[in-house]
Design a protein around this motif. Sequence first.
Motif, mmCIF file in Angstrom:
data_model
loop_
_atom_site.group_PDB
_atom_site.id
_atom_site.type_symbol
_atom_site.label_atom_id
_atom_site.label_comp_id
_atom_site.label_asym_id
_atom_site.label_seq_id
_atom_site.Cartn_x
_atom_site.Cartn_y
_atom_site.Cartn_z
ATOM 1 N N GLY A 1 -2.446 6.014 12.125
ATOM 2 C CA GLY A 1 -2.025 5.142 13.208
ATOM 3 C C GLY A 1 -1.783 3.696 12.812
ATOM 4 O O GLY A 1 -1.486 2.857 13.665
ATOM 5 N N ALA A 2 -1.888 3.380 11.515
ATOM 6 C CA ALA A 2 -1.598 2.007 11.087
ATOM 7 C C ALA A 2 -0.105 1.735 11.245
ATOM 8 O O ALA A 2 0.713 2.647 11.208
ATOM 9 C CB ALA A 2 -2.015 1.818 9.619
ATOM 10 N N GLY A 3 0.259 0.499 11.418
ATOM 11 C CA GLY A 3 1.668 0.147 11.489
ATOM 12 C C GLY A 3 2.299 0.287 10.113
ATOM 13 O O GLY A 3 1.604 0.270 9.086
ATOM 14 N N THR A 4 3.615 0.434 10.089
ATOM 15 C CA THR A 4 4.319 0.592 8.819
ATOM 16 C C THR A 4 4.078 -0.576 7.860
ATOM 17 O O THR A 4 3.846 -0.359 6.665
ATOM 18 C CB THR A 4 5.830 0.779 9.072
ATOM 19 N N PRO A 5 4.092 -1.841 8.344
ATOM 20 C CA PRO A 5 3.902 -2.946 7.390
ATOM 21 C C PRO A 5 2.554 -2.871 6.682
ATOM 22 O O PRO A 5 2.482 -3.010 5.455
ATOM 23 C CB PRO A 5 3.984 -4.194 8.280
ATOM 24 N N VAL A 6 1.483 -2.619 7.453
ATOM 25 C CA VAL A 6 0.148 -2.530 6.844
ATOM 26 C C VAL A 6 0.104 -1.380 5.848
ATOM 27 O O VAL A 6 -0.346 -1.543 4.695
ATOM 28 C CB VAL A 6 -0.931 -2.330 7.943
ATOM 29 N N ALA A 7 0.581 -0.216 6.274
ATOM 30 C CA ALA A 7 0.556 0.965 5.409
ATOM 31 C C ALA A 7 1.352 0.706 4.126
ATOM 32 O O ALA A 7 0.921 1.074 3.029
ATOM 33 C CB ALA A 7 1.116 2.174 6.149
ATOM 34 N N ALA A 8 2.497 0.061 4.269
ATOM 35 C CA ALA A 8 3.359 -0.172 3.102
ATOM 36 C C ALA A 8 2.693 -1.132 2.117
ATOM 37 O O ALA A 8 2.659 -0.882 0.902
ATOM 38 C CB ALA A 8 4.715 -0.719 3.547
ATOM 39 N N VAL A 9 2.148 -2.211 2.625
ATOM 40 C CA VAL A 9 1.539 -3.218 1.748
ATOM 41 C C VAL A 9 0.294 -2.654 1.070
ATOM 42 O O VAL A 9 0.110 -2.792 -0.146
ATOM 43 C CB VAL A 9 1.216 -4.505 2.541
ATOM 44 N N VAL A 10 -0.572 -1.977 1.841
ATOM 45 C CA VAL A 10 -1.798 -1.417 1.262
ATOM 46 C C VAL A 10 -1.449 -0.347 0.227
ATOM 47 O O VAL A 10 -2.010 -0.318 -0.881
ATOM 48 C CB VAL A 10 -2.714 -0.838 2.369
ATOM 49 N N GLY A 11 -0.508 0.537 0.558
ATOM 50 C CA GLY A 11 -0.105 1.588 -0.377
ATOM 51 C C GLY A 11 0.444 1.014 -1.678
ATOM 52 O O GLY A 11 0.031 1.416 -2.775
ATOM 53 N N ALA A 12 1.350 0.070 -1.548
ATOM 54 C CA ALA A 12 1.967 -0.505 -2.744
ATOM 55 C C ALA A 12 0.935 -1.248 -3.593
ATOM 56 O O ALA A 12 0.921 -1.126 -4.827
ATOM 57 C CB ALA A 12 3.117 -1.440 -2.353
ATOM 58 N N LEU A 13 0.039 -1.998 -2.941
ATOM 59 C CA LEU A 13 -0.978 -2.737 -3.698
ATOM 60 C C LEU A 13 -1.917 -1.780 -4.427
ATOM 61 O O LEU A 13 -2.276 -2.010 -5.584
ATOM 62 C CB LEU A 13 -1.782 -3.660 -2.767
ATOM 63 N N ALA A 14 -2.306 -0.685 -3.758
ATOM 64 C CA ALA A 14 -3.212 0.280 -4.390
ATOM 65 C C ALA A 14 -2.544 0.926 -5.605
ATOM 66 O O ALA A 14 -3.154 1.061 -6.671
ATOM 67 C CB ALA A 14 -3.633 1.344 -3.368
ATOM 68 N N GLY A 15 -1.288 1.330 -5.449
ATOM 69 C CA GLY A 15 -0.568 1.936 -6.571
ATOM 70 C C GLY A 15 -0.426 0.956 -7.728
ATOM 71 O O GLY A 15 -0.635 1.299 -8.897
ATOM 72 N N PHE A 16 -0.105 -0.285 -7.384
ATOM 73 C CA PHE A 16 0.058 -1.313 -8.417
ATOM 74 C C PHE A 16 -1.272 -1.577 -9.121
ATOM 75 O O PHE A 16 -1.322 -1.721 -10.350
ATOM 76 C CB PHE A 16 0.596 -2.601 -7.799
ATOM 77 N N ALA A 17 -2.372 -1.628 -8.355
ATOM 78 C CA ALA A 17 -3.686 -1.895 -8.947
ATOM 79 C C ALA A 17 -4.078 -0.789 -9.921
ATOM 80 O O ALA A 17 -4.572 -1.058 -11.023
ATOM 81 C CB ALA A 17 -4.740 -2.028 -7.833
ATOM 82 N N LEU A 18 -3.832 0.470 -9.515
ATOM 83 C CA LEU A 18 -4.195 1.591 -10.387
ATOM 84 C C LEU A 18 -3.367 1.570 -11.674
ATOM 85 O O LEU A 18 -3.891 1.728 -12.780
ATOM 86 C CB LEU A 18 -3.990 2.918 -9.640
ATOM 87 N N ARG A 19 -2.076 1.342 -11.518
ATOM 88 C CA ARG A 19 -1.194 1.280 -12.692
ATOM 89 C C ARG A 19 -1.567 0.080 -13.560
ATOM 90 O O ARG A 19 -1.588 0.166 -14.792
ATOM 91 C CB ARG A 19 0.260 1.180 -12.221
ATOM 92 N N GLY A 20 -1.869 -1.043 -12.896
ATOM 93 C CA GLY A 20 -2.225 -2.250 -13.635
ATOM 94 C C GLY A 20 -3.489 -2.066 -14.457
ATOM 95 O O GLY A 20 -3.594 -2.545 -15.593
ATOM 96 N N ALA A 21 -4.467 -1.339 -13.893
ATOM 97 C CA ALA A 21 -5.714 -1.081 -14.616
ATOM 98 C C ALA A 21 -5.433 -0.286 -15.897
ATOM 99 O O ALA A 21 -6.073 -0.511 -16.927
ATOM 100 C CB ALA A 21 -6.679 -0.333 -13.721
ATOM 101 N N ALA A 22 -4.447 0.626 -15.822
ATOM 102 C CA ALA A 22 -4.106 1.431 -16.995
ATOM 103 C C ALA A 22 -3.404 0.588 -18.062
ATOM 104 O O ALA A 22 -3.572 0.809 -19.259
ATOM 105 C CB ALA A 22 -3.211 2.598 -16.587
ATOM 106 N N ILE A 23 -2.597 -0.385 -17.629
ATOM 107 C CA ILE A 23 -1.928 -1.266 -18.593
ATOM 108 C C ILE A 23 -2.978 -2.135 -19.287
ATOM 109 O O ILE A 23 -2.982 -2.301 -20.501
ATOM 110 C CB ILE A 23 -0.902 -2.193 -17.883
ATOM 111 N N HIS A 24 -3.875 -2.650 -18.447
ATOM 112 C CA HIS A 24 -4.867 -3.587 -18.958
ATOM 113 C C HIS A 24 -5.873 -2.854 -19.840
ATOM 114 O O HIS A 24 -6.109 -3.162 -20.993
ATOM 115 C CB HIS A 24 -5.562 -4.245 -17.762
#
Lengths: 192, 192, 192
Positions: free
Chosen positions: C169-192
Amino acid sequence: METQTLIRLLDLIGIGVFALSGALMAVRLRQTLVTAAFFALVTGVGGGSVRDLLIGAPVFWVQDGAIAAVCIAIALTVWVTPERWWQGQLLEWADAVGLAAYAVFGTAKALAWGVPPVPALLMGVITGCVGGTIRDILAGVPSIIVRPEVYVTAAALASGLFLLLIWLGAGTPVAAVVGALAGFALRGAAIH
Amino acid sequence: METQTLIRLLDLIGIGVFALSGALMAVRLRQTLVTAAFFALVTGVGGGSVRDLLIGAPVFWVQDGAIAAVCIAIALTVWVTPERWWQGQLLEWADAVGLAAYAVFGTAKALAWGVPPVPALLMGVITGCVGGTIRDILAGVPSIIVRPEVYVTAAALASGLFLLLIWLGAGTPVAAVVGALAGFALRGAAIH
Amino acid sequence: METQTLIRLLDLIGIGVFALSGALMAVRLRQTLVTAAFFALVTGVGGGSVRDLLIGAPVFWVQDGAIAAVCIAIALTVWVTPERWWQGQLLEWADAVGLAAYAVFGTAKALAWGVPPVPALLMGVITGCVGGTIRDILAGVPSIIVRPEVYVTAAALASGLFLLLIWLGAGTPVAAVVGALAGFALRGAAIH
């Protein structure tokens, strides 16, 4: 010659010489006749298929059995003739003719489907380069795009010159012939 | 069995065993479960997706959530079971079943969409070979097409025999089963 | 910010940073400016093109000349600036931003075109991974998908979290930002 005929001729030249380059690659890899026919087809129609998918046109060879038959016939010809007929740089030259002809034809077809100039140029470049790239990736050799040679640039020159001459008011036949010859000359200089 | 059911079954077999071969490849490369699911999906639906795009049909698995779920379930099964269950030449045999089933199904679907015989044959060959080729290219191993084995020829035999039997007046079920078995037998002889 | 604007922004971020990663790859391979522009374009729009073809949408950049022009401008910028500006892990980080943004955007666009949740998730994953994969295959380096790093999983996390939050039930903006940040954080941890 009528514009429509010339454009159609460029298309068939692109298909035929790319099919030839694909069949030659397969024969050099000691593949069977059927695999050579597969390489001829994929190399011959690969670029045009991607172009048609991207611009939303029906994929040209799917409804027209003659094109696939021509690719198979080219593979058969390469297969049954002595290998020394096809030695030297023929593969590179066939690829160069296909690149120039397909770049111009791809741009012309994209314009005809209402694509704006910048994407139309890129459509020429992409579809001119896709056939040879698929051939190289399937064969497991370094993709022709990243070899230390003028390749993408030659396609861009052919498409760009064609667009420029159209914009300057030249007729399609003149623009197509000049564009394709310029692209072929640039690519040929890199082979030589 | 009804013709429609048989054709549908060939499709599901093709998807399932290609998905299995993709998941096995990923597991052998020590990839994560998610990457294995990705390999299963791309290998399972890759050939059919290219076929549908080329013949202008809606891409079959995009509107049907069950197919993607099956591919993911197959990857999960490979992942949680002991690796020795999946050793030996299972990957090759799964690929052979997928190749034969998908070649016949691809040709049958192309015919149903009004594609003439020669391109329909090629549609079977191309879509039978694309799943395994994408899997190999992604994995960075030599593409199965150019390994010194009968591969493209087996797909061509399956599709060609299916077309020939249809043309001779055989029913679709007989033509499909005979074509797929012949293609599988030829490919199997090369594995063995 | 309006939902439509946010989704559009994610799309442009995905295109831009993937184009940057493609141009950087070409420059490191000592390619010409034109080849760098070709790499920027193919990497920038490759994933979205496959997505649009699969869901049956018109390919977004073919009718919109601005997108191709932006990719070319990015390649030109990389080309004319000192190479030390672009050293270190910038290519990996640009790729990570593109992956996360494109995964969420791909899923959102698929949902908007009526694709069910499971294929919509996969549409996000596939299209997030395709740009970088094409770039790597053309460049002849091992595809990023099979390197010993979290990659496909990061895309799946971004798309899956986005879908889950929408479903909760979250709005699209919240879902989009949280999803993208989580994916980026996980990928970033692997780079680092």
